[in-house]
Design a protein around this motif. Structure first.
Motif, short mmCIF file in Angstrom:
data_model
loop_
_atom_site.label_atom_id
_atom_site.label_comp_id
_atom_site.label_asym_id
_atom_site.label_seq_id
_atom_site.Cartn_x
_atom_site.Cartn_y
_atom_site.Cartn_z
N GLU A 61 0.83 -1.20 0.00
CA GLU A 61 0.00 0.00 0.00
C GLU A 61 0.87 1.26 0.00
OE1 GLU A 61 -3.55 2.12 2.67
OE2 GLU A 61 -2.71 0.17 3.26
N GLY A 62 0.55 2.19 -0.87
CA GLY A 62 1.25 3.47 -0.92
C GLY A 62 2.52 3.47 -1.73
N LEU A 63 2.88 2.35 -2.34
CA LEU A 63 4.11 2.30 -3.15
C LEU A 63 3.86 2.87 -4.54
CD1 LEU A 63 5.60 -1.23 -2.31
CD2 LEU A 63 6.14 0.98 -1.26
N PHE A 64 4.69 3.81 -4.94
CA PHE A 64 4.65 4.33 -6.31
C PHE A 64 6.01 4.92 -6.64
CE2 PHE A 64 3.63 7.90 -3.66
CZ PHE A 64 4.17 9.02 -4.29
N SER A 65 6.34 4.92 -7.92
CA SER A 65 7.65 5.44 -8.34
C SER A 65 7.63 6.96 -8.33
CB SER A 65 7.99 4.94 -9.74
OG SER A 65 8.22 3.55 -9.72
N LYS A 66 8.74 7.54 -7.89
CA LYS A 66 8.86 9.00 -7.84
C LYS A 66 10.30 9.40 -8.07
CE LYS A 66 7.61 8.14 -3.37
NZ LYS A 66 7.98 6.81 -3.52
N SER A 67 10.52 10.59 -8.47
CA SER A 67 11.87 11.07 -8.80
C SER A 67 12.53 11.68 -7.57
CB SER A 67 11.82 12.11 -9.91
OG SER A 67 11.18 13.29 -9.45
N ILE A 68 13.83 11.80 -7.64
CA ILE A 68 14.58 12.44 -6.55
C ILE A 68 14.11 13.88 -6.37
CG2 ILE A 68 16.87 13.20 -5.81
CD1 ILE A 68 18.03 10.78 -7.22
N GLU A 69 13.77 14.53 -7.49
CA GLU A 69 13.33 15.92 -7.41
C GLU A 69 12.09 16.09 -6.53
OE1 GLU A 69 14.27 14.39 -10.17
OE2 GLU A 69 16.11 15.52 -10.57
N GLN A 70 11.26 15.04 -6.47
CA GLN A 70 10.03 15.14 -5.67
C GLN A 70 10.30 15.10 -4.18
OE1 GLN A 70 8.05 12.07 -8.52
NE2 GLN A 70 6.38 12.93 -7.33
N VAL A 71 11.48 14.64 -3.78
CA VAL A 71 11.80 14.59 -2.36
C VAL A 71 12.92 15.56 -1.99
CG1 VAL A 71 11.03 12.21 -2.10
CG2 VAL A 71 13.42 12.67 -2.69
N THR A 72 13.46 16.25 -2.98
CA THR A 72 14.52 17.22 -2.71
C THR A 72 14.01 18.31 -1.77
OG1 THR A 72 15.57 16.83 -4.84
CG2 THR A 72 16.11 18.88 -3.74
N GLY A 73 14.79 18.61 -0.77
CA GLY A 73 14.41 19.63 0.20
C GLY A 73 13.78 19.05 1.45
N GLU A 74 13.36 17.79 1.38
CA GLU A 74 12.81 17.15 2.58
C GLU A 74 13.95 16.66 3.47
OE1 GLU A 74 9.71 14.30 2.18
OE2 GLU A 74 8.97 15.16 0.30
N PRO A 75 13.78 16.70 4.77
CA PRO A 75 14.84 16.24 5.68
C PRO A 75 14.84 14.71 5.79
CG PRO A 75 12.97 17.01 6.94
CD PRO A 75 12.62 17.26 5.50
#
Length: 260
Positions: A61-75
């Motif tokens: 549940e909740g697994l999906f592909s995403k890019s590094i750019e989508q998490v950039t800036g998160e700690p």
């Protein structure tokens, strides 16, 4: 309650290995960790990865592909790469804490029908070790430096010392003359080995009348006793002659019970 540690798993496609790692960490220790994944060239979650997870009883549940750019800036407290290519391609993320590099073969390139299951098992073992190490504070070093793994295995690398340790694990307590009889060795040699084992923290001694008795140190970590117990259990034949000589020894010294 302490704040959860945030962990980001990275691979190139974010389709199998990093998805497996994300799902496994969420399953194994949701109390201490928040798990995320991303890729430098994301595609979509591989159905074979989903199937392997479901067979192990792990939720997808909740697994999906995403890019590094989508998490950039998160700690993130930890950024873990799952392959050499992602380690090279993924740029340092602002605000990321510790970087860890793991490398697992891409199951998509394998002809083995069980490749995804095997990769999942390999990642599972690594995640369990990660949780064990990172979810607990470092244990203080025991007073006197009581026995690290390196010291233990250095001690037991010598055959005579290994036999002494196993005999003490079996008999609880022995004196020099008993060990001399059991191992069929000269008393000075046995005494030298006992002094080394005592100095390392593996043994302690006590005097009872004219005799000095040796036993495994009562403050040893539980894993040390378990190593000796398992070794003894699976290698009884290796120690058979020593035990028989000990049991056949006449006039074994008496002993008063140990103080509680």
């Amino acid at each position: 309650m302490s704040q959860k540690q945030r962990v980001l798993f990275l691979c190139v496609a974010n389709s199998s290995r990093s998805q497996m790692a994300e799902a496994l960490l969420r399953h194994l220790d949701p109390e201490h960790f928040e798990a995320f994944s991303a890729g430098s060239a994301p595609t979509q979650v591989d159905d074979r990865a989903r199937h392997a997870l479901q067979q192990l009883g792990i939720s997808c549940e909740g697994l999906f592909s995403k890019s590094i750019e989508q998490v950039t800036g998160e700690p993130f407290d930890y950024v873990i790469t799952l392959c050499d290519k992602s380690a090279l391609e993924c740029l340092a993320l602002p605000g990321a804490g510790e970087y860890i590099a793991w490398n697992f073969a891409d199951p998509a390139t394998s002809t083995d029908k069980a490749a995804y299951r095997k990769t999942l098992q390999e990642i599972h073992e690594r995640i369990k070790l990660f949780v064990l190490i990172k979810s607990r504070p470092a244990a203080p070093v025991a007073e006197g430096g009581l026995l690290s793994p390196t010291e233990l295995f250095k001690c037991l690398a010598d055959e005579t010392r290994a036999r002494i340790a196993l005999l003490l694990s079996l008999e609880q307590e022995l004196c020099v003359c008993e060990l001399t009889a059991a191992l069929d060795e000269a008393q000075p040699k046995i005494s030298r080995h006992l002094a080394l084992l005592r100095g390392s923290g593996l043994l302690e001694d006590r005097r009872n009348g004219q005799w000095v008795y040796y036993r495994l140190h009562p403050q040893l970590p539980a894993w040390v006793g378990e190593v000796l117990r398992q070794t003894l259990e699976h290698n009884a034949e290796w120690l058979r002659q020593d035990v028989e000589r000990l049991w056949q020894m006449r006039d074994r010294p008496g002993r008063k019970p140990l103080c509680a």
